[in-house]
Design a protein around this motif. Structure first.
Motif, short mmCIF file in Angstrom:
data_model
loop_
_atom_site.label_atom_id
_atom_site.label_comp_id
_atom_site.label_asym_id
_atom_site.label_seq_id
_atom_site.Cartn_x
_atom_site.Cartn_y
_atom_site.Cartn_z
N UNK A 16 0.84 -1.19 0.00
CA UNK A 16 0.00 0.00 0.00
C UNK A 16 0.88 1.24 0.00
N UNK A 17 0.44 2.25 -0.73
CA UNK A 17 1.14 3.53 -0.78
C UNK A 17 0.86 4.31 0.50
N UNK A 120 -5.10 6.81 1.01
CA UNK A 120 -6.54 7.10 1.06
C UNK A 120 -6.94 7.72 2.39
N UNK A 121 -6.24 7.36 3.46
CA UNK A 121 -6.49 7.96 4.76
C UNK A 121 -6.01 9.41 4.77
N UNK A 122 -4.88 9.64 4.11
CA UNK A 122 -4.32 10.99 4.05
C UNK A 122 -5.29 11.97 3.42
N UNK A 123 -6.00 11.51 2.41
CA UNK A 123 -6.96 12.39 1.73
C UNK A 123 -8.01 12.90 2.70
N UNK A 124 -8.36 12.10 3.69
CA UNK A 124 -9.35 12.51 4.68
C UNK A 124 -8.72 13.28 5.84
N UNK A 125 -7.46 12.95 6.16
CA UNK A 125 -6.80 13.58 7.29
C UNK A 125 -6.37 15.01 7.00
N UNK A 126 -6.05 15.31 5.73
CA UNK A 126 -5.58 16.65 5.38
C UNK A 126 -6.62 17.70 5.78
N UNK A 134 -1.90 17.64 -5.06
CA UNK A 134 -0.64 16.92 -5.25
C UNK A 134 -0.74 15.45 -4.85
N UNK A 135 -1.59 15.14 -3.85
CA UNK A 135 -1.76 13.74 -3.46
C UNK A 135 -2.39 12.94 -4.59
#
Length: 318
Positions: A16-17, A120-126, A134-135
């Motif tokens: 996973x990325x 995919x978690x980062x997209x929600x955490x930002x 950029x993500x």
């Protein structure tokens, strides 16, 4: 205009990325590591320095990613430049790490947490939706197998004494003081892209242009008569072969040469590029200014090396 730069630091874990986010207590937000551009730095150098200062770990820059531009509460325009980046490894990246200036330790008042999260978690955490741009580009590059790249940096030697003002052999024509300053300014740029292989024309103005990085990094350079102007006129195929070798090597490299040699170099890069990248390569003489660098980001594909992005790094103004 406020210029800032940073990076999306990535890794693959359990197929996973994952990306690295930082938390700023002053704003209570989650974002990408970044910071203000300092006078005299290239933007790539800013990104390299700021990520190290905010995460506590050195990185190597990869693909350029879409940036952001917006108005600050004070009404000033702020522009943010981003790259993909991987963590530097002590053995693999020993040469570029040796060439870097030390950075300040993480200031807990600025960054109090730094976490790896799935993309995919980062997209929600930002905290800011605009930081997802950029993500999205990073995720797309990973999907296309274009995220793991090495850099092939093409450098035109620094400003040299004019031909009319030099009465010695052409291959011995030296750099001017500005040319020497441009050579020194290349050191953090090449270090930012993880360069650990140096190939250069043997002629004085090229060898001197790359010498500060050779000394700072401890890398063993390879000097070639084939990359000089005279030998290139007789056998451009040898220059083309040298460029192909660097594309296929998988190592981040720099090739320093002369303006008359650049069309052959750029032609080889174009042959190995996506159409959009090939169309954006320099096409008109002088192709690159003295002391300027072209960074080609190369992915290894089933069909061989592929230049998936390219960027130019202008020499500083002295």
């Amino acid at each position: 205009m406020i210029e800032t730069a940073g990076a999306l630091v990535w890794r693959i874990r359990h197929k996973k990325l994952q990306v690295q986010l930082v938390h700023r207590p002053r704003y209570d937000d989650w974002s990408w590591p970044k910071g203000k551009h300092e006078e005299g730095e290239s933007l790539a150098t800013t990104a390299m320095r700021e990520v190290a200062e905010e995460t506590g770990r050195a990185v190597v820059l990869g693909l350029p990613l879409p940036g952001l531009q917006y108005l600050t509460p004070e009404g000033r325009v702020k522009r943010v430049h981003y790259w993909a980046a991987r963590r530097a490894a002590s053995e693999r990246d020993a040469h570029p790490l040796a060439a870097r200036a030390p950075v300040a330790p993480v200031d807990k008042r600025e960054i109090d947490r730094c976490e790896w999260v799935d993309a995919d978690v980062a997209a929600e955490r930002l905290t800011r939706a605009t930081d997802r741009g950029p993500l999205d580009a990073l995720v797309e590059a990973a999907h296309d197998d274009h995220l793991a790249t090495h850099a092939v940096v093409i450098v035109r030697h620094g400003r040299a004494l004019p031909r009319a003002a030099w009465y010695g052999a052409e291959q011995e024509r030296p750099l001017t003081p500005v040319g020497h300053a441009q050579a020194a300014a290349l050191v953090p740029v090449l270090a930012a892209y993880g360069v650990d292989s140096v190939v250069s024309s043997r002629w004085e103005r090229c060898a001197t242009s790359i010498d500060p990085y050779v000394r700072a990094s401890g890398v063993r350079p390879e000097y070639s008569d084939n990359l000089g102007e005279a030998q290139h006129e007789r056998s451009p195929a040898r220059v083309a072969g040298a460029v192909r070798d660097l594309l296929e090597s998988g190592r981040s490299s720099v090739l320093c040469t002369h303006r008359p040699v650049l069309p052959t170099v750029l032609d080889v890069l174009g042959q190995h590029s996506r159409r959009a990248v090939a169309n954006a390569l320099p096409r008109r003489d002088p192709y690159l200014e003295p002391g300027e660098a072209l960074v080609a980001h190369v992915a290894t594909t089933r069909r061989g090396p592929r230049v998936v992005a390219a960027e130019r790094v202008a020499p500083p103004v002295f």
